[in-house]
Design an enzyme around this catalytic site. Structure first.
Site, PDB file in Angstrom:
ATOM      1  N   ASP A 295       0.848  -1.204   0.000  1.00 30.04           N
ATOM      2  CA  ASP A 295       0.000   0.000   0.000  1.00 30.04           C
ATOM      3  C   ASP A 295       0.882   1.253   0.000  1.00 30.04           C
ATOM      4  OD1 ASP A 295      -2.085  -1.809   0.366  1.00 30.04           O
ATOM      5  OD2 ASP A 295      -2.125  -1.524   2.542  1.00 30.04           O
ATOM      6  N   ALA A 296       1.945   1.209   0.797  1.00 28.97           N
ATOM      7  CA  ALA A 296       2.850   2.360   0.915  1.00 28.97           C
ATOM      8  C   ALA A 296       3.556   2.612  -0.419  1.00 28.97           C
ATOM      9  CB  ALA A 296       3.880   2.116   2.010  1.00 28.97           C
TER      10      ALA A 296
END
EC number: 2.7.1.20
Length: 339
Positions: A295-296
């Protein structure tokens, strides 16, 4: 350039209940390492057991929300990002609102009568396995999106990001946003998100794929996608290329596929070619928790993309963000980025 509300995310806002557990716990609930699944009946007691038996951290999560928060953090421009999803009218929901506000993301949550969704993050040897109990997150309705004050966020945004997980909740909402992006020359991106999405939500995924200008994913998602489409290849570079060449709804933007492979290079397929970008090496002892690293990566990537930076810079920023998050529990970050 005007950055206010430039990036909009939609997804399942979940409160992560994160704990370092043991192999017995995984066996008991039949959980595979480094996987993401939806909770079934047999999993429901695990949330209580985790909270009572292990030392847990509560962190605002949900794949899309994580990416949007990280993009907001990387941009350091208040209100550059916004997000929609469904939460409950409870303390976890309040926690979620506070967290989003602190992160500087403009949220328009739909508030449902059922409890705020939770996601058990079972960490063993630094690898996280996710079991999501969507609850309120599963109740998002396209009617909420169509309300003038919410649709205004769509009109304002130039870039959209939705994790594949949202396909299980509101394909109609995704379709509306995708069509808006295509007819207004905006950039629409999604994530393959998990093997179960590629396998059991194949039709929903295929319906929206022509609208995707960017397709993100992890190597296991890509291999599952290849298998369910009968491509008979496990080669991530080949798969990324084939996904990038899938027919498009609009010719304004070409499709770019971006597949991460943990410690191995990031695969980028565009214009019939594949490029590999090495990630930042991380000594084993610095690895805290892989949860949220994918996600990052997307968040870092999007933060550069909305500034119209070259793809190489987007990948670099994605690698930077995931390198920061992997050294911390959950999808959390220091006050300011150093990128």
């Amino acid at each position: 350039m005007e950055y206010e509300g430039i990036l909009l995310g939609m997804g399942n806002p979940l409160l992560d209940i994160s704990a370092v557990i043991d192999q017995d716990f995984l066996n008991k609930y039949d959980i595979k390492p480094n996987n993401a699944i939806l909770a079934e009946g047999k999993h429901l007691p695990m949330y209580e057991e985790m909270t009572s038996k292990y030392s847990v951290e509560f962190i605002a999560g949900g794949a899309t929300q994580n990416s949007i928060r990280v993009a907001q953090w990387m941009l350091q421009i208040p209100g550059a990002t916004s997000y929609m999803g469904s939460i409950g009218k409870d303390k976890f929901g309040e926690e979620m609102k506070k967290n989003a506000k602190d992160a500087g993301v403009k949220v328009h949550y739909y508030e449902d009568e059922s409890p705020t969704g939770t996601c058990a993050v079972c960490v063993l040897d630094g690898e996280g396995s996710l079991v999501a109990n969507l609850s309120a997150a599963n109740c998002y309705k396209v009617d909420h999106l169509k309300k003038p004050e919410n649709w205004a966020l769509v009109e304002k945004a130039k870039y959209f990001y939705i994790a594949g997980f949202f396909l299980t909740v509101s394909p109609e909402s995704i379709q509306l946003v995708a069509e808006h992006a295509a007819s207004n020359n905006k950039v629409f991106s999604m994530n393959l998100s998990a093997p179960f999405i590629c396998e059991f939500f194949k039709d929903q995924q295929e319906k929206v794929l022509p609208y995707m200008d960017f397709v993100f994913g992890y190597e296991t998602d890509a291999r599952t996608f290849s298998r369910v489409h009968g491509w008979e290849t496990d080669n991530v570079e080949e798969i990324a290329l084939k996904i990038s060449q899938w027919p498009k709804a609009s010719g304004t933007h070409k499709r770019i596929t971006v597949i991460t492979q943990g410690a191995d290079p990031v695969v980028v397929a565009e214009d019939g070619k594949v490029k590999l970008f090495p990630v930042i090496p991380l000594p084993k002892e610095k690895l805290v928790d892989t949860n949220g690293t994918g996600d990052a990566f997307v968040g870092g990537f999007l933060a550069q993309l909305v500034q119209e930076r070259p793809i190489a810079d987007c990948v670099k920023a994605g690698c930077y963000a995931s390198n920061v998050i992997i050294q911390r529990p959950g999808c959390t970050y220091p006050e300011k980025p150093d990128f």
